[in-house]
Design an enzyme around this catalytic site. Structure first.
Site, PDB file in Angstrom:
ATOM      1  N   HIS A 106       0.841  -1.208   0.000  1.00 35.29           N
ATOM      2  CA  HIS A 106       0.000   0.000   0.000  1.00 35.29           C
ATOM      3  C   HIS A 106       0.873   1.254   0.000  1.00 35.29           C
ATOM      4  CE1 HIS A 106      -3.602   2.331   1.673  1.00 35.29           C
ATOM      5  NE2 HIS A 106      -2.592   3.172   1.792  1.00 35.29           N
ATOM      6  N   GLU A 107       1.853   1.301   0.895  1.00 36.35           N
ATOM      7  CA  GLU A 107       2.700   2.493   1.016  1.00 36.35           C
ATOM      8  C   GLU A 107       3.667   2.626  -0.163  1.00 36.35           C
ATOM      9  OE1 GLU A 107       1.698   4.654   2.996  1.00 36.35           O
ATOM     10  OE2 GLU A 107       0.415   3.356   4.197  1.00 36.35           O
ATOM     11  N   HIS A 136       1.983   4.158  -3.110  1.00 38.75           N
ATOM     12  CA  HIS A 136       1.882   5.624  -3.068  1.00 38.75           C
ATOM     13  C   HIS A 136       3.121   6.274  -3.692  1.00 38.75           C
ATOM     14  CE1 HIS A 136      -1.821   6.289  -0.920  1.00 38.75           C
ATOM     15  NE2 HIS A 136      -1.453   5.516   0.081  1.00 38.75           N
TER      16      HIS A 136
END
Length: 164
Positions: free
Chosen positions: A69-70, A73
């Site tokens: 998820h990170e 980004h």
């Protein structure tokens, strides 16, 4: 333990590089994150911060979902720039296409709130407990005064505390 997490970051970058057929600069990885957030991506600093406590308590899902998820980004920012939404279609494309994971915005880890001491202040009104934080209690010691909204009397420390 953090070595597994760093290795997962590297694996995510290798997957993104294979998918997009280009290189991405590796981020700095920090474990100085507390509270309810599992991870944070600082786009302009190329920095990932992770919550070690939540990692320890949810290791398998954290490695699979949160790290991807990170990283997604940072990859989305490096591919598409500043004008995209944090969890917009570009980020979702990376989550689904590159990592083959659901683009979940939030984790559902059980977050333990830490115990907080409250300082009990009172006024002449019946049943008038006013629980103050440590910060507000300190301000009273420094001379600040607080008034009851009903009777307009100054609130006075009762000498009692409670832990919430």
């Amino acid at each position: 333990m953090p070595e597994q997490l760093k290795q997962r970051v590297e694996t995510c970058y290798q997957q993104a590089e294979a998918f997009f057929k280009r290189r991405f600069p590796r981020p700095e990885v920090s474990f100085k994150l507390r509270g309810q957030k599992a991870g944070v991506a600082h786009l302009h600093e190329n920095l990932l911060r992770f919550n070690l406590q939540l990692y320890r308590e949810n290791q398998e899902d954290f490695l699979r979902q949160t790290v991807a998820h990170e990283v997604a980004h940072l990859v989305a920012h490096q591919l598409f720039g500043d004008r995209i939404q944090a969890h917009g279609e570009e980020w979702q494309l990376i989550m689904r296409g590159v990592y083959e994971l659901p683009p979940n915005r939030c984790h559902n880890y059980d977050v333990q709130r830490r115990a907080v001491t409250r300082y009990i202040y009172r006024c002449p009104c019946p049943q008038s407990d006013f629980p103050f934080t440590a910060q507000r209690h300190k301000l009273v010691h420094q001379g600040r005064r607080y008034l009851c909204k009903r009777c307009r009397e100054i609130l006075v420390y009762s000498g009692e505390t409670r832990v919430e």
